[in-house]
Design a protein around this motif. Structure first.
Motif, PDB file in Angstrom:
ATOM      1  N   HIS A   8       0.826  -1.211   0.000  1.00 51.21           N
ATOM      2  CA  HIS A   8       0.000   0.000   0.000  1.00 51.21           C
ATOM      3  C   HIS A   8       0.864   1.268   0.000  1.00 51.21           C
ATOM      4  CE1 HIS A   8       0.961   1.000   4.166  1.00 51.21           C
ATOM      5  NE2 HIS A   8       0.906  -0.308   4.390  1.00 51.21           N
ATOM      6  N   ALA A  62      -4.994  -0.177   1.976  1.00 59.23           N
ATOM      7  CA  ALA A  62      -4.838  -1.119   0.856  1.00 59.23           C
ATOM      8  C   ALA A  62      -5.919  -0.885  -0.190  1.00 59.23           C
ATOM      9  CB  ALA A  62      -4.877  -2.554   1.359  1.00 59.23           C
ATOM     10  N   THR A  65      -5.269   2.391  -2.049  1.00 64.60           N
ATOM     11  CA  THR A  65      -4.116   2.229  -2.947  1.00 64.60           C
ATOM     12  C   THR A  65      -4.532   1.493  -4.215  1.00 64.60           C
ATOM     13  OG1 THR A  65      -2.563   2.229  -1.091  1.00 64.60           O
ATOM     14  CG2 THR A  65      -1.786   1.273  -3.174  1.00 64.60           C
TER      15      THR A  65
END
Length: 188
Positions: A8, A62, A65
């Motif tokens: 990430h 996460a 990202t």
């Protein structure tokens, strides 16, 4: 077949100053809930146009990202199995350190099996990482190019188990934010 392990991007949270144990524990909770800073440059070498599905953990950094890299049209497949290995700050109430010292100490003690009460142990995390590697292998058999956006320590463990399953590392950008590890395996 290809598997891409992506870490990430940088969470939008300050790490400046000195922290006591209570504040360091609070930092971990805030870090796990934080979004990411704006991504200026996407990592190179990812199959942007070929991937319609991206796997990621349940943690916001996460998911954000993955969407920032692949765009809102990509299907996110979120799974708790891909969450980062937990950390726990030891109770040392009178001491103050930079947060990186607290986190490194917590991780080192966890790796030694000395700091896992109430959280996933190192041994349990390794078993989960093996499950992650097996799951990603199944996805790669279907998708041919599989992307996971997850976390630093977990990605290291997953890479180790993918290699045991016959995958070869053909690219490894380190362990920093947005680092990419690409693995390949011939179809059987």
């Amino acid at each position: 077949m290809h598997i891409y392990l992506v870490r990430h991007y940088k969470p939008e949270i300050s790490q400046k100053g000195l922290y006591n144990a209570a504040r360091a524990t609070q930092f971990i909770s805030e870090y796990d809930a934080a979004g990411i800073e704006a991504i200026i440059n996407k990592p190179e070498g990812l199959p942007f146009t070929e991937v319609k599905r991206v796997h990621c953990s349940l943690l916001l950094r996460a998911k954000q990202t993955a969407l920032a890299i692949f765009g809102p049209e990509v299907e996110l497949v979120e799974d708790k199995i891909f969450n980062e290995c937990e950390r726990k700050i030891l109770s040392l109430p009178l001491l103050r350190f930079p947060i990186k010292v607290w986190l490194a100490g917590a991780r080192a003690l966890w790796l030694l099996g000395l700091n896992s009460q109430g959280i996933e142990t190192y041994k349990e995390a390794r078993v989960r990482a093996r499950q992650c590697a097996e799951t990603l292998t199944k996805y790669a058999q279907q998708e041919r190019k599989t992307v996971l956006v997850a976390h630093g320590v977990l990605n290291i463990f997953i890479r180790r188990y993918l290699r045991e399953l016959g995958w070869q590392v053909v690219r490894k950008d380190g362990r920093g934010y947005l680092s990419v590890t690409e693995l390949i395996k011939a179809e059987v």
